[in-house]
Design a protein around this motif. Structure first.
Motif, short mmCIF file in Angstrom:
data_model
loop_
_atom_site.label_atom_id
_atom_site.label_comp_id
_atom_site.label_asym_id
_atom_site.label_seq_id
_atom_site.Cartn_x
_atom_site.Cartn_y
_atom_site.Cartn_z
N ALA A 16 0.74 -1.14 -0.24
CA ALA A 16 -0.01 0.10 -0.04
C ALA A 16 0.87 1.18 0.03
CB ALA A 16 -0.64 0.06 1.30
N CYS A 17 0.72 2.05 -0.99
CA CYS A 17 1.59 3.28 -1.02
C CYS A 17 0.91 4.52 -1.49
CB CYS A 17 2.70 2.83 -2.09
SG CYS A 17 4.13 4.07 -1.64
N CYS A 18 1.03 5.37 -0.79
CA CYS A 18 0.15 6.69 -1.04
C CYS A 18 1.04 7.99 -1.40
CB CYS A 18 -0.83 7.05 0.16
SG CYS A 18 -1.81 5.76 0.68
N THR A 19 2.30 7.71 -1.03
CA THR A 19 3.20 8.93 -0.93
C THR A 19 4.54 8.71 -1.16
OG1 THR A 19 3.05 9.06 1.24
CG2 THR A 19 1.58 10.74 0.03
N GLU A 20 4.94 7.90 -2.27
CA GLU A 20 6.40 7.54 -2.53
C GLU A 20 7.41 8.54 -2.36
OE1 GLU A 20 6.64 5.68 -6.31
OE2 GLU A 20 5.41 3.98 -5.79
N VAL A 64 3.19 7.32 11.75
CA VAL A 64 4.47 7.03 11.07
C VAL A 64 4.22 7.36 9.59
CG1 VAL A 64 4.87 5.20 12.74
CG2 VAL A 64 3.73 4.56 10.82
N GLY A 65 5.57 7.22 9.00
CA GLY A 65 5.73 7.92 7.76
C GLY A 65 5.55 6.08 6.67
N ALA A 66 5.83 5.19 7.30
CA ALA A 66 5.86 4.14 6.48
C ALA A 66 6.11 2.89 7.61
CB ALA A 66 6.62 3.82 5.33
N VAL A 67 5.28 1.69 7.06
CA VAL A 67 5.69 0.55 7.99
C VAL A 67 6.55 -0.66 6.83
CG1 VAL A 67 4.72 -1.23 8.93
CG2 VAL A 67 3.40 0.66 9.27
N VAL A 73 8.26 -11.83 5.96
CA VAL A 73 7.05 -12.20 6.64
C VAL A 73 5.74 -11.80 5.52
CG1 VAL A 73 5.26 -11.47 8.31
CG2 VAL A 73 7.70 -11.82 8.86
N SER A 74 4.85 -12.56 5.21
CA SER A 74 3.69 -12.13 4.20
C SER A 74 2.89 -11.03 4.89
CB SER A 74 3.07 -13.50 3.82
OG SER A 74 2.30 -14.17 4.97
N VAL A 75 2.29 -10.48 3.94
CA VAL A 75 1.47 -9.36 4.52
C VAL A 75 -0.22 -9.82 3.89
CG1 VAL A 75 0.70 -7.02 4.08
CG2 VAL A 75 3.05 -7.58 4.08
N PRO A 76 -1.07 -10.17 4.62
CA PRO A 76 -2.16 -10.73 4.76
C PRO A 76 -3.11 -9.41 3.68
CG PRO A 76 -1.88 -11.12 6.55
CD PRO A 76 -0.46 -10.22 6.28
N LYS A 77 -3.90 -10.02 2.82
CA LYS A 77 -4.75 -9.15 1.68
C LYS A 77 -5.43 -8.02 2.75
CE LYS A 77 -8.16 -9.00 -1.76
NZ LYS A 77 -9.11 -9.92 -2.41
N GLU A 78 -5.98 -8.30 3.66
CA GLU A 78 -6.87 -7.52 4.56
C GLU A 78 -6.04 -6.33 5.30
OE1 GLU A 78 -6.29 -11.17 7.20
OE2 GLU A 78 -6.60 -10.76 5.26
N VAL A 79 -4.86 -6.83 5.43
CA VAL A 79 -3.92 -5.55 6.09
C VAL A 79 -3.36 -4.72 5.10
CG1 VAL A 79 -1.40 -5.31 7.25
CG2 VAL A 79 -2.92 -7.29 7.96
N ALA A 80 -3.15 -5.10 3.89
CA ALA A 80 -2.81 -4.25 2.78
C ALA A 80 -3.77 -3.38 2.47
CB ALA A 80 -2.48 -5.03 1.67
N GLU A 81 -5.06 -3.91 2.29
CA GLU A 81 -6.49 -3.29 2.23
C GLU A 81 -6.96 -2.04 3.33
OE1 GLU A 81 -9.24 -6.17 1.58
OE2 GLU A 81 -8.80 -6.75 -0.61
N LYS A 82 -6.40 -2.31 4.28
CA LYS A 82 -6.66 -1.58 5.51
C LYS A 82 -5.71 -0.37 5.42
CE LYS A 82 -9.00 -0.41 9.31
NZ LYS A 82 -10.27 0.05 9.14
N ALA A 83 -4.48 -0.84 5.06
CA ALA A 83 -3.29 0.41 5.16
C ALA A 83 -3.81 1.33 3.97
CB ALA A 83 -1.89 -0.44 4.60
N GLU A 84 -4.09 0.68 2.60
CA GLU A 84 -4.56 1.67 1.56
C GLU A 84 -5.86 2.63 1.98
OE1 GLU A 84 -3.71 2.78 -2.11
OE2 GLU A 84 -2.81 0.92 -1.26
N MET A 85 -6.69 1.99 2.97
CA MET A 85 -7.82 2.82 3.05
C MET A 85 -7.47 3.89 4.21
SD MET A 85 -10.96 -0.14 3.68
CE MET A 85 -11.36 0.46 5.20
N GLN A 86 -6.60 3.48 5.05
CA GLN A 86 -6.07 4.44 6.15
C GLN A 86 -5.00 5.46 5.45
OE1 GLN A 86 -8.77 3.89 8.35
NE2 GLN A 86 -7.36 4.52 9.90
#
Length: 107
Positions: A16-20, A64-67, A73-86
């Protein structure tokens, strides 16, 4: 350092990336979420192996600026989706935490 440069240096996979081009103020390493909430500097790159929804909640609260999820470690789809939403920048690296922090700090 910009987020885009950190992703490149750490061989990151973006989830999830909003501001590279976001400037990262510093780094913080930790998995104890209450410590992260109280001690992680705003705008930092947070290094962790935690991969659950609580990470996104804490990242939001701590501003935080980024995680970066380390050690492959794998990133579950729901975690990536929540990060994108937030609006939380989230990527993973195959590097262990020590190597990831060392690489980040040396550049």
């Amino acid at each position: 350092m910009t987020l885009n440069k950190a992703i490149s240096l750490l061989d990151g996979k973006i989830h999830a990336c909003c501001t590279e081009d976001r400037e990262l103020s510093s780094g913080y390493c930790g998995d104890f979420l209450s410590f992260v909430m109280g001690k992680a500097p705003s705008g930092c790159l947070w290094f962790t192996i935690m991969n659950n929804l609580n990470v996104i909640a804490v990242a939001t609260l701590a501003e935080v600026g980024a995680v970066v999820i380390c050690e492959g470690v794998s990133v579950p789809k729901e975690v990536a989706e929540k990060a994108e939403m937030q609006g939380i920048n989230l990527f993973s690296t195959p590097l262990d935490i020590f190597q990831a922090v060392k690489t980040f700090c040396q550049n």
